[in-house]
Design a protein around this motif. Structure first.
Motif, mmCIF file in Angstrom:
data_model
loop_
_atom_site.group_PDB
_atom_site.id
_atom_site.type_symbol
_atom_site.label_atom_id
_atom_site.label_comp_id
_atom_site.label_asym_id
_atom_site.label_seq_id
_atom_site.Cartn_x
_atom_site.Cartn_y
_atom_site.Cartn_z
ATOM 1 N N THR A 281 18.213 45.691 31.082
ATOM 2 C CA THR A 281 19.435 45.884 30.293
ATOM 3 C C THR A 281 19.944 44.545 29.792
ATOM 4 N N ALA A 282 20.412 44.512 28.535
ATOM 5 C CA ALA A 282 20.964 43.285 27.961
ATOM 6 C C ALA A 282 22.448 43.166 28.312
ATOM 7 N N TYR A 283 22.845 41.993 28.759
ATOM 8 C CA TYR A 283 24.250 41.702 29.090
ATOM 9 C C TYR A 283 24.675 40.436 28.362
ATOM 10 N N SER A 284 25.941 40.395 27.964
ATOM 11 C CA SER A 284 26.539 39.176 27.421
ATOM 12 C C SER A 284 27.663 38.744 28.350
ATOM 13 N N PHE A 285 27.624 37.484 28.802
ATOM 14 C CA PHE A 285 28.594 36.979 29.767
ATOM 15 C C PHE A 285 29.425 35.847 29.158
ATOM 16 N N THR A 286 30.711 35.822 29.481
ATOM 17 C CA THR A 286 31.592 34.700 29.172
ATOM 18 C C THR A 286 32.333 34.316 30.446
ATOM 19 N N VAL A 287 32.903 33.101 30.465
ATOM 20 C CA VAL A 287 33.592 32.599 31.649
ATOM 21 C C VAL A 287 34.988 32.133 31.266
ATOM 22 N N VAL A 288 35.981 32.451 32.110
ATOM 23 C CA VAL A 288 37.370 32.026 31.916
ATOM 24 C C VAL A 288 37.814 31.282 33.176
ATOM 25 N N ALA A 289 38.517 30.153 33.002
ATOM 26 C CA ALA A 289 39.043 29.372 34.133
ATOM 27 C C ALA A 289 40.526 29.671 34.325
ATOM 28 N N LEU A 290 40.983 29.675 35.572
ATOM 29 C CA LEU A 290 42.397 29.868 35.891
ATOM 30 C C LEU A 290 42.871 28.748 36.803
ATOM 31 N N ASP A 291 44.154 28.370 36.676
ATOM 32 C CA ASP A 291 44.733 27.412 37.609
ATOM 33 C C ASP A 291 45.613 28.145 38.608
ATOM 34 N N SER A 292 46.213 27.396 39.552
ATOM 35 C CA SER A 292 46.977 28.018 40.627
ATOM 36 C C SER A 292 48.239 28.697 40.138
ATOM 37 N N ALA A 293 48.708 28.352 38.920
ATOM 38 C CA ALA A 293 49.884 29.007 38.353
ATOM 39 C C ALA A 293 49.523 30.272 37.585
ATOM 40 N N GLY A 294 48.230 30.580 37.500
ATOM 41 C CA GLY A 294 47.797 31.774 36.802
ATOM 42 C C GLY A 294 47.521 31.580 35.329
ATOM 43 N N ASN A 295 47.592 30.335 34.847
ATOM 44 C CA ASN A 295 47.276 30.075 33.445
ATOM 45 C C ASN A 295 45.775 30.238 33.219
ATOM 46 N N ALA A 296 45.414 30.963 32.165
ATOM 47 C CA ALA A 296 44.004 31.243 31.872
ATOM 48 C C ALA A 296 43.537 30.440 30.671
ATOM 49 N N SER A 297 42.326 29.922 30.775
ATOM 50 C CA SER A 297 41.734 29.148 29.687
ATOM 51 C C SER A 297 41.208 30.077 28.600
ATOM 52 N N PRO A 298 40.893 29.533 27.424
ATOM 53 C CA PRO A 298 40.090 30.313 26.474
ATOM 54 C C PRO A 298 38.732 30.621 27.084
ATOM 55 N N ALA A 299 38.111 31.689 26.617
ATOM 56 C CA ALA A 299 36.796 32.061 27.137
ATOM 57 C C ALA A 299 35.740 31.083 26.653
ATOM 58 N N SER A 300 34.733 30.901 27.464
ATOM 59 C CA SER A 300 33.587 30.085 27.077
ATOM 60 C C SER A 300 32.802 30.797 25.978
ATOM 61 N N ALA A 301 31.888 30.068 25.372
ATOM 62 C CA ALA A 301 30.903 30.731 24.519
ATOM 63 C C ALA A 301 30.060 31.661 25.385
ATOM 64 N N GLY A 302 29.497 32.711 24.771
ATOM 65 C CA GLY A 302 28.764 33.697 25.547
ATOM 66 C C GLY A 302 27.292 33.364 25.699
ATOM 67 N N VAL A 303 26.683 33.958 26.706
ATOM 68 C CA VAL A 303 25.240 33.882 26.889
ATOM 69 C C VAL A 303 24.730 35.313 27.076
ATOM 70 N N THR A 304 23.640 35.650 26.420
ATOM 71 C CA THR A 304 23.063 36.983 26.510
ATOM 72 C C THR A 304 21.807 36.938 27.368
ATOM 73 N N VAL A 305 21.693 37.886 28.264
ATOM 74 C CA VAL A 305 20.592 37.926 29.227
ATOM 75 C C VAL A 305 20.070 39.353 29.310
ATOM 76 N N ARG A 306 18.768 39.523 29.373
ATOM 77 C CA ARG A 306 18.180 40.832 29.663
ATOM 78 C C ARG A 306 17.628 40.792 31.075
ATOM 79 N N THR A 307 18.094 41.733 31.883
ATOM 80 C CA THR A 307 17.618 41.795 33.261
ATOM 81 C C THR A 307 16.167 42.247 33.312
ATOM 82 N N GLY A 308 15.533 41.971 34.425
ATOM 83 C CA GLY A 308 14.154 42.379 34.620
ATOM 84 C C GLY A 308 14.050 43.850 34.964
#
Length: 417
Positions: A281-308
């Protein structure tokens, strides 16, 4: 005569110290910076007496002495439970955190005028803990939650759920343990609650340090976006992701990995293995960072992966140990070359129209639309990582019987030697 009087005064002073401290020479320590309540009141009593006795002038210390006497101040380093063994929340009830035994109960008074230590929010400081009798162990420092009311009894729920500092066996010199810690982002009046659990004994020590945080500012700045994740170690149900870390003015506390709008993994570092994925199955993943106050970063660029396939490098060995006019026996061996088990395996291959399945063993085989599908029996439904399984069947034929060359295991093609 003057010399004799002076000598008698010295002897009396020494005797007083021996009376107050001799019985507790093996007591072990308390926080001296920021000062615990018992240590702060002891120092306040020394300053108020002019020497020799303890005469506190701070109102909260005065009331504590009125209720519990001066011995807890002479023994300011002995606020302990001998058989705690890490059961702090079990054996210390709300309202008794600062003085969990009768001797130190007066230091649980809910007052806003205990002596305080001025501290700076987010500062890296040196914490100091007296060591009357050094022992190995772990120290944890908690701080009260925002909105904490010092005029109400201190409860466990008033503390932040995790310590802002934790250290095991810190350096010890000149009668003190000392180590560096970063203070939390707080403002105003708070209590820093310290636990020291010895590792060579069930004995544990407790202290409340009243502090006033200055320099604290609301944290409204989100972390920077994480770098583009890189996929590796792809299997049928998991993938490892690594990405360049985010930066933040107070520090990143957590990363969240998204597939679409769904959080599929979290990590305190810039690396994680996402599990529970579907094979092939093909998946696209992005990553978001948070600090201790709950502030969220913009999402990273995505990466697409097909599982085995879930089977990794599968190999099928097909053989016909017996043939006769109008039929044959086939044996099939499946090898799972991956590092993960194949769950509920299904093997599919071409089954010509001139063939008719007559029997099978070690599997259940169905034939439909020119395809045969074999499923494992109850005892061999899974193929262990690096493992194999075998099954066989008998076929009646009305024509040639070439060996099949295309096999798929749980939807993914397998090699045929």
């Amino acid at each position: 005569m003057r010399k004799r009087i002076a000598l008698l005064a010295v002897a009396a002073a020494v005797g007083a110290v021996l009376v107050h401290t001799g019985g507790t020479a093996l007591a072990h320590g308390s926080m001296v910076w920021p000062a615990s309540r018992t240590y702060a009141c002891y120092e306040d009593g020394r300053a108020g007496s002019g020497g020799g006795d303890l005469k506190p002038t701070n109102p909260a210390c005065v009331e504590a002495v009125a209720l519990g006497g001066k011995q807890p101040l002479w023994d300011w380093y002995g606020n302990l439970i001998s058989n705690a063994a890490g059961r702090h929340r079990e054996i210390i009830s709300d309202g008794h955190l600062c003085g969990p035994t009768t001797k130190y109960d007066a230091y649980n008074l809910a007052r806003a005028d205990w002596p305080v230590t001025q501290v700076t929010a987010n500062a890296t400081v040196t914490l100091r803990y007296n060591a009357w009798a050094p022992h190995p162990g772990t120290w944890e420092q908690y701080v009260t939650k925002d909105g904490f009311d010092v005029t109400k009894p201190l409860k466990w729920s008033d503390l932040e759920p995790v310590p802002f500092d934790k250290v095991t066996n810190p350096p010890q010199a000149n009668g003190e343990y000392s180590w560096q810690a970063k203070l939390p982002n707080k403002s105003g009046r708070h209590i820093i609650y310290s636990l020291w659990q010895r590792s060579d004994s069930p004995e544990a020590f407790y202290s409340c340090s009243d502090v006033v945080f200055g320099g604290g500012v609301p944290d409204t700045q989100p972390p920077t976006a994480p770098g583009t994740p890189v996929a590796s170690s792809v299997t049928g149900s998991s993938v490892r992701l690594d990405w360049p870390a985010s930066s933040d003015n107070f520090g990143v506390s957590e990363y969240r990995v998204y597939s679409g709008s769904q959080v599929v993994a979290t990590s305190a570092t810039n690396s994680v293995t996402v599990r529970g994925l579907t094979a092939n199955t093909a998946y696209s993943f992005t990553v978001v960072a948070l600090d201790s106050a709950g502030n969220a970063s913009p999402a990273s660029a995505g990466v697409t992966v097909r599982t085995g396939s879930g089977s990794g490098a599968c190999t099928v060995t097909y053989s016909k140990p017996s043939t006769w006019n109008g039929g044959f026996t086939a044996n099939v061996k499946i090898a799972n070359g991956s590092a993960e088990a194949v769950r509920a395996w299904q093997l599919v291959w071409d089954f010509p129209s001139g063939h008719q399945l007559s029997s099978s063993w070690s599997s259940t085989i169905t034939v439909a639309n020119g395809k045969a599908t074999a499923k494992g029996a109850s005892w061999n439904a899974d193929i262990a990582a690096g493992g194999t399984t075998e099954f066989g069947f008998n076929v009646s034929t009305t024509g040639s019987a070439p060996d099949p060359v295309n096999f798929t295991l749980n939807g993914v093609s397998c090699a045929v030697p």
